[in-house]
Design a protein around this motif. Sequence first.
Motif, PDB file in Angstrom:
ATOM      1  N   ASP A  56      -0.273  -0.358   0.597  1.00 55.90           N
ATOM      2  CA  ASP A  56      -1.367   0.506   1.037  1.00 55.90           C
ATOM      3  C   ASP A  56      -2.286   0.803  -0.143  1.00 55.90           C
ATOM      4  O   ASP A  56      -1.832   1.090  -1.249  1.00 55.90           O
ATOM      5  CB  ASP A  56      -0.799   1.809   1.603  1.00 55.90           C
ATOM      6  N   GLY A  57      -3.587   0.718   0.107  1.00 57.28           N
ATOM      7  CA  GLY A  57      -4.562   0.954  -0.947  1.00 57.28           C
ATOM      8  C   GLY A  57      -4.937  -0.288  -1.727  1.00 57.28           C
ATOM      9  O   GLY A  57      -5.689  -0.208  -2.701  1.00 57.28           O
ATOM     10  N   ALA A  58      -4.454  -1.458  -1.296  1.00 57.16           N
ATOM     11  CA  ALA A  58      -4.733  -2.694  -2.032  1.00 57.16           C
ATOM     12  C   ALA A  58      -6.113  -3.267  -1.748  1.00 57.16           C
ATOM     13  O   ALA A  58      -6.603  -4.114  -2.493  1.00 57.16           O
ATOM     14  CB  ALA A  58      -3.665  -3.741  -1.702  1.00 57.16           C
ATOM     15  N   GLY A  59      -6.750  -2.820  -0.674  1.00 58.33           N
ATOM     16  CA  GLY A  59      -8.075  -3.329  -0.334  1.00 58.33           C
ATOM     17  C   GLY A  59      -8.069  -4.368   0.768  1.00 58.33           C
ATOM     18  O   GLY A  59      -9.022  -5.141   0.910  1.00 58.33           O
ATOM     19  N   LYS A  60      -7.034  -4.395   1.590  1.00 57.81           N
ATOM     20  CA  LYS A  60      -6.933  -5.387   2.657  1.00 57.81           C
ATOM     21  C   LYS A  60      -8.082  -5.268   3.659  1.00 57.81           C
ATOM     22  O   LYS A  60      -8.648  -6.280   4.076  1.00 57.81           O
ATOM     23  CB  LYS A  60      -5.589  -5.241   3.385  1.00 57.81           C
ATOM     24  N   SER A  61      -8.410  -4.062   4.056  1.00 59.32           N
ATOM     25  CA  SER A  61      -9.480  -3.880   5.044  1.00 59.32           C
ATOM     26  C   SER A  61     -10.812  -4.382   4.508  1.00 59.32           C
ATOM     27  O   SER A  61     -11.574  -5.058   5.221  1.00 59.32           O
ATOM     28  CB  SER A  61      -9.587  -2.407   5.436  1.00 59.32           C
ATOM     29  N   THR A  62     -11.098  -4.080   3.244  1.00 54.44           N
ATOM     30  CA  THR A  62     -12.350  -4.518   2.623  1.00 54.44           C
ATOM     31  C   THR A  62     -12.438  -6.034   2.578  1.00 54.44           C
ATOM     32  O   THR A  62     -13.449  -6.637   2.977  1.00 54.44           O
ATOM     33  CB  THR A  62     -12.467  -3.960   1.203  1.00 54.44           C
ATOM     34  N   GLN A  63     -11.372  -6.678   2.099  1.00 58.79           N
ATOM     35  CA  GLN A  63     -11.401  -8.130   1.966  1.00 58.79           C
ATOM     36  C   GLN A  63     -11.364  -8.830   3.319  1.00 58.79           C
ATOM     37  O   GLN A  63     -11.968  -9.894   3.487  1.00 58.79           O
ATOM     38  CB  GLN A  63     -10.251  -8.591   1.074  1.00 58.79           C
ATOM     39  N   SER A  64     -10.680  -8.255   4.297  1.00 55.97           N
ATOM     40  CA  SER A  64     -10.679  -8.827   5.643  1.00 55.97           C
ATOM     41  C   SER A  64     -12.099  -8.855   6.200  1.00 55.97           C
ATOM     42  O   SER A  64     -12.537  -9.860   6.783  1.00 55.97           O
ATOM     43  CB  SER A  64      -9.778  -8.011   6.574  1.00 55.97           C
ATOM     44  N   ALA A  65     -12.818  -7.763   6.007  1.00 56.47           N
ATOM     45  CA  ALA A  65     -14.186  -7.674   6.519  1.00 56.47           C
ATOM     46  C   ALA A  65     -15.110  -8.653   5.799  1.00 56.47           C
ATOM     47  O   ALA A  65     -15.966  -9.300   6.432  1.00 56.47           O
ATOM     48  CB  ALA A  65     -14.702  -6.245   6.368  1.00 56.47           C
ATOM     49  N   LEU A  66     -14.944  -8.788   4.489  1.00 55.88           N
ATOM     50  CA  LEU A  66     -15.786  -9.714   3.728  1.00 55.88           C
ATOM     51  C   LEU A  66     -15.520 -11.161   4.139  1.00 55.88           C
ATOM     52  O   LEU A  66     -16.454 -11.962   4.257  1.00 55.88           O
ATOM     53  CB  LEU A  66     -15.539  -9.537   2.231  1.00 55.88           C
ATOM     54  N   LEU A  67     -14.255 -11.498   4.352  1.00 62.34           N
ATOM     55  CA  LEU A  67     -13.938 -12.859   4.779  1.00 62.34           C
ATOM     56  C   LEU A  67     -14.497 -13.130   6.169  1.00 62.34           C
ATOM     57  O   LEU A  67     -15.045 -14.212   6.427  1.00 62.34           O
ATOM     58  CB  LEU A  67     -12.433 -13.070   4.757  1.00 62.34           C
ATOM     59  N   ALA A  68     -14.358 -12.172   7.060  1.00 59.55           N
ATOM     60  CA  ALA A  68     -14.902 -12.342   8.414  1.00 59.55           C
ATOM     61  C   ALA A  68     -16.409 -12.587   8.360  1.00 59.55           C
ATOM     62  O   ALA A  68     -16.934 -13.481   9.053  1.00 59.55           O
ATOM     63  CB  ALA A  68     -14.586 -11.111   9.258  1.00 59.55           C
ATOM     64  N   GLU A  69     -17.100 -11.821   7.532  1.00 61.29           N
ATOM     65  CA  GLU A  69     -18.547 -11.990   7.405  1.00 61.29           C
ATOM     66  C   GLU A  69     -18.888 -13.377   6.864  1.00 61.29           C
ATOM     67  O   GLU A  69     -19.803 -14.052   7.359  1.00 61.29           O
ATOM     68  CB  GLU A  69     -19.104 -10.912   6.466  1.00 61.29           C
TER      69      GLU A  69
ATOM     70  N   GLY B  73      -4.876 -25.218  18.775  1.00 62.58           N
ATOM     71  CA  GLY B  73      -6.228 -25.722  18.883  1.00 62.58           C
ATOM     72  C   GLY B  73      -6.749 -26.079  17.502  1.00 62.58           C
ATOM     73  O   GLY B  73      -6.062 -26.688  16.701  1.00 62.58           O
ATOM     74  N   THR B  74      -7.962 -25.706  17.211  1.00 64.37           N
ATOM     75  CA  THR B  74      -8.530 -25.927  15.881  1.00 64.37           C
ATOM     76  C   THR B  74      -8.761 -24.594  15.179  1.00 64.37           C
ATOM     77  O   THR B  74      -9.529 -24.512  14.226  1.00 64.37           O
ATOM     78  CB  THR B  74      -9.851 -26.710  15.987  1.00 64.37           C
ATOM     79  N   GLY B  75      -8.151 -23.544  15.666  1.00 66.76           N
ATOM     80  CA  GLY B  75      -8.361 -22.224  15.096  1.00 66.76           C
ATOM     81  C   GLY B  75      -7.762 -22.079  13.709  1.00 66.76           C
ATOM     82  O   GLY B  75      -6.957 -22.897  13.260  1.00 66.76           O
ATOM     83  N   LEU B  76      -8.175 -21.027  13.046  1.00 66.77           N
ATOM     84  CA  LEU B  76      -7.685 -20.695  11.706  1.00 66.77           C
ATOM     85  C   LEU B  76      -7.071 -19.303  11.759  1.00 66.77           C
ATOM     86  O   LEU B  76      -7.692 -18.360  12.241  1.00 66.77           O
ATOM     87  CB  LEU B  76      -8.840 -20.719  10.707  1.00 66.77           C
ATOM     88  N   PHE B  77      -5.853 -19.172  11.239  1.00 64.95           N
ATOM     89  CA  PHE B  77      -5.126 -17.911  11.312  1.00 64.95           C
ATOM     90  C   PHE B  77      -4.788 -17.461   9.894  1.00 64.95           C
ATOM     91  O   PHE B  77      -4.033 -18.129   9.187  1.00 64.95           O
ATOM     92  CB  PHE B  77      -3.857 -18.104  12.145  1.00 64.95           C
ATOM     93  N   ILE B  78      -5.344 -16.312   9.494  1.00 66.32           N
ATOM     94  CA  ILE B  78      -5.166 -15.779   8.141  1.00 66.32           C
ATOM     95  C   ILE B  78      -4.652 -14.357   8.231  1.00 66.32           C
ATOM     96  O   ILE B  78      -5.186 -13.537   8.990  1.00 66.32           O
ATOM     97  CB  ILE B  78      -6.485 -15.803   7.349  1.00 66.32           C
ATOM     98  N   ALA B  79      -3.623 -14.055   7.456  1.00 65.01           N
ATOM     99  CA  ALA B  79      -3.085 -12.697   7.397  1.00 65.01           C
ATOM    100  C   ALA B  79      -3.310 -12.108   6.022  1.00 65.01           C
ATOM    101  O   ALA B  79      -3.229 -12.814   5.006  1.00 65.01           O
ATOM    102  CB  ALA B  79      -1.591 -12.702   7.728  1.00 65.01           C
TER     103      ALA B  79
END
Length: 223
Positions: A16-29, A5-11
Amino acid sequence: MSAEGTGLFIAFEGGDGAGKSTQSALLAEALRKRGLTVVQTREPGGTEIGEKLRSLVLDHGHGEIDARTEALMYAAARAAHVEQLIRPALARGEAVITDRYIDSSVAYQGIGRDLGTEEIRQLNSWATASLWPDFTVILDVDPVEGRARRAPGGEDRLESEPDTFHAQVRQAFLDAAEAAPERYLVIDARQDVETISEAILRRVDEVFAARRQRAAAVPGGQG
């Protein structure tokens, strides 16, 4: 590329401890502020069966899990994740942000468990029907620093592996990015949160700009 479709897929990938959860949340926002519908998810997980497999493969107390079984459990969870959550969201034109994807299996099981990168890549390509992200963010962190960043105690099976194991995993991520730089954005995770977030948003803008150029180049396409 996702090409769904026109979706965007980012991984998001990295130690561990690199900050993936933090940056994922900031990008989503940030993407939601731009008017996009965003699905924020994680691996293993994202579906009912995926979360159960996550517990089995990561929590202590389930007995010995050999390397091949471990790899197959991750692939099974990923297959459900793609079929039940990711692909439908992309087909609806939504943005999907996942904390870990195929590159984690290539790094942790292919290199860390010495099962072979090509074997693990092929297994997971089959499990996902060859669905790859539009791009992957690698947050690079030294394993010792990553361990220090994590909350003390409560490490899961993979987190509790020695630093030598995590050093191999880190190098596997960097090698993947070096081999296909167009697919990856490598960021030094020691930078401040805002600097990292801005770099990721710039890459998102580049992806959208490239899409507009491709659309304009197609007869009848709109820029």
